[in-house]
Scaffold this motif. Structure first.
Motif, short mmCIF file in Angstrom:
data_model
loop_
_atom_site.label_atom_id
_atom_site.label_comp_id
_atom_site.label_asym_id
_atom_site.label_seq_id
_atom_site.Cartn_x
_atom_site.Cartn_y
_atom_site.Cartn_z
N GLU A 158 65.97 46.79 6.95
CA GLU A 158 66.56 48.09 7.23
C GLU A 158 66.75 48.90 5.95
OE1 GLU A 158 70.85 49.66 8.68
OE2 GLU A 158 69.88 48.23 10.03
N ALA A 159 67.20 48.23 4.90
CA ALA A 159 67.45 48.91 3.63
C ALA A 159 67.30 47.91 2.49
CB ALA A 159 68.84 49.52 3.61
N MET A 160 66.82 48.41 1.35
CA MET A 160 66.70 47.58 0.15
C MET A 160 66.97 48.47 -1.06
SD MET A 160 63.47 45.29 -1.01
CE MET A 160 63.36 44.56 -2.64
N TYR A 161 67.95 48.08 -1.84
CA TYR A 161 68.33 48.84 -3.02
C TYR A 161 68.45 47.92 -4.23
CZ TYR A 161 69.60 52.54 0.23
OH TYR A 161 69.57 53.49 1.20
N PHE A 162 68.04 48.42 -5.37
CA PHE A 162 68.30 47.73 -6.62
C PHE A 162 69.58 48.32 -7.20
CE2 PHE A 162 63.93 46.80 -5.91
CZ PHE A 162 63.77 45.52 -6.41
N ALA A 163 70.33 47.50 -7.91
CA ALA A 163 71.62 47.92 -8.44
C ALA A 163 71.82 47.31 -9.82
CB ALA A 163 72.74 47.45 -7.50
N PHE A 164 72.88 47.67 -10.46
CA PHE A 164 73.27 46.99 -11.69
C PHE A 164 74.75 46.71 -11.60
CE2 PHE A 164 72.94 51.53 -12.56
CZ PHE A 164 74.21 51.86 -13.01
N GLY A 165 75.18 45.68 -12.28
CA GLY A 165 76.54 45.19 -12.14
C GLY A 165 76.47 43.74 -11.70
N GLU A 166 77.34 43.34 -10.80
CA GLU A 166 77.36 41.95 -10.33
C GLU A 166 76.10 41.60 -9.53
OE1 GLU A 166 80.16 38.95 -7.70
OE2 GLU A 166 80.99 40.82 -8.45
N ASP A 167 75.59 42.54 -8.74
CA ASP A 167 74.39 42.31 -7.94
C ASP A 167 73.23 43.12 -8.49
OD1 ASP A 167 75.70 40.64 -6.02
OD2 ASP A 167 76.55 42.45 -5.12
N ASP A 168 72.02 42.53 -8.44
CA ASP A 168 70.81 43.23 -8.87
C ASP A 168 70.08 43.87 -7.70
OD1 ASP A 168 71.08 42.50 -11.60
OD2 ASP A 168 70.23 40.52 -11.15
N ILE A 169 70.28 43.32 -6.52
CA ILE A 169 69.58 43.81 -5.34
C ILE A 169 70.49 43.63 -4.12
CG2 ILE A 169 68.40 41.62 -4.95
CD1 ILE A 169 65.96 43.26 -4.06
N VAL A 170 70.44 44.62 -3.22
CA VAL A 170 71.23 44.60 -1.99
C VAL A 170 70.30 44.97 -0.85
CG1 VAL A 170 73.21 45.59 -0.77
CG2 VAL A 170 73.31 45.27 -3.25
N LEU A 171 70.32 44.17 0.22
CA LEU A 171 69.46 44.43 1.37
C LEU A 171 70.25 44.34 2.66
CD1 LEU A 171 67.89 42.10 -0.60
CD2 LEU A 171 66.03 42.91 0.81
N ILE A 172 69.80 45.06 3.66
CA ILE A 172 70.26 44.86 5.03
C ILE A 172 69.02 44.51 5.82
CG2 ILE A 172 71.31 45.89 7.07
CD1 ILE A 172 73.01 47.61 5.21
N ILE A 173 69.05 43.33 6.43
CA ILE A 173 67.88 42.85 7.17
C ILE A 173 68.28 42.39 8.56
CG2 ILE A 173 66.55 42.24 5.13
CD1 ILE A 173 67.38 39.38 5.48
N ASP A 174 67.32 42.45 9.47
CA ASP A 174 67.49 41.95 10.83
C ASP A 174 66.57 40.76 11.00
OD1 ASP A 174 69.16 44.14 11.87
OD2 ASP A 174 67.36 45.35 11.62
N PHE A 175 67.08 39.70 11.61
CA PHE A 175 66.28 38.53 11.95
C PHE A 175 66.48 38.22 13.42
CE2 PHE A 175 66.00 37.19 7.40
CZ PHE A 175 64.61 37.04 7.36
N PRO A 176 65.50 37.61 14.06
CA PRO A 176 65.66 37.30 15.48
C PRO A 176 66.70 36.23 15.76
CG PRO A 176 63.52 36.54 14.68
CD PRO A 176 64.16 37.31 13.57
N ASP A 177 67.03 35.41 14.74
CA ASP A 177 67.99 34.33 14.95
C ASP A 177 68.51 33.83 13.60
OD1 ASP A 177 66.19 32.07 13.97
OD2 ASP A 177 64.99 32.94 15.60
N PRO A 178 69.66 33.15 13.60
CA PRO A 178 70.23 32.65 12.34
C PRO A 178 69.35 31.60 11.65
CG PRO A 178 71.89 32.61 14.08
CD PRO A 178 70.57 32.95 14.72
N VAL A 179 68.55 30.88 12.40
CA VAL A 179 67.68 29.86 11.79
C VAL A 179 66.65 30.52 10.89
CG1 VAL A 179 66.00 28.03 12.30
CG2 VAL A 179 68.08 28.22 13.67
N SER A 180 66.13 31.67 11.29
CA SER A 180 65.18 32.40 10.44
C SER A 180 65.85 32.82 9.13
CB SER A 180 64.64 33.64 11.17
OG SER A 180 63.91 33.26 12.31
N MET A 181 67.10 33.30 9.21
CA MET A 181 67.83 33.67 8.00
C MET A 181 68.02 32.46 7.11
SD MET A 181 69.37 36.07 6.24
CE MET A 181 68.97 35.23 4.72
#
Length: 106
Positions: free
Chosen positions: A42-65
Motif C-alpha cells: 500500500e505504501a513504502m517510504y524511506f526515512a532517517f532516524g530509528e527506522d530506515d524504511i516504513v511500509l504498509i502491506i496487505d497479505f492474504p494471511d498471517p502465515v504469508s507475513m
C-alpha cells in the motif's frame, strides 16, 4: 486481507546494497516478494532516524507475513518489526465480545 505496518533498519551490508541498487530497485524487490505471496504494497517510504524504511502491506494471511519476515531476517540485511493493523470495524467487533477476565489481586 490482513494489513501490517513494517518498520525496518538496514544493517551496514543492507545499506551497501541499497546504495548500489537504489530505492527503486528495492521497491521492485519488495513488490516481487509481497506480490508473489498474494499481497500488495500500500505504501513504502524511506526515512532517517530509528527506522530506515516504513511500509504498509496487505497479505492474504498471517502465515504469508511470517514467511516473509523469516526470510528477510535470515538475510541479515535488515532488522524488522511487523505490527498487525486493525480496522475501526475490527476494533468495534472486539469491543462487543464478552471476555471473562479477573484482574490480579484481592
Amino acid at each position: 486481507m490482513p494489513k501490517y505496518l513494517i518498520q525496518a533498519t538496514y544493517t551496514p551490508e543492507g545499506t551497501k546494497g541499497l546504495l548500489s541498487e537504489g530505492a527503486s530497485g528495492r521497491r521492485a524487490a519488495v513488490d516481487q516478494v509481497v506480490g508473489g505471496l498474494g499481497g500488495t504494497v500500500e505504501a513504502m517510504y524511506f526515512a532517517f532516524g530509528e527506522d530506515d524504511i516504513v511500509l504498509i502491506i496487505d497479505f492474504p494471511d498471517p502465515v504469508s507475513m511470517a514467511a516473509v519476515s523469516l526470510t528477510v531476517k535470515a538475510s541479515g540485511a535488515l532488522h524488522t518489526r511487523a505490527t498487525p493493523l486493525l480496522t475501526i470495524e475490527e476494533i468495534d467487533e472486539a469491543a462487543r465480545r464478552q471476555v471473562s477476565f479477573r484482574a490480579p489481586g484481592p
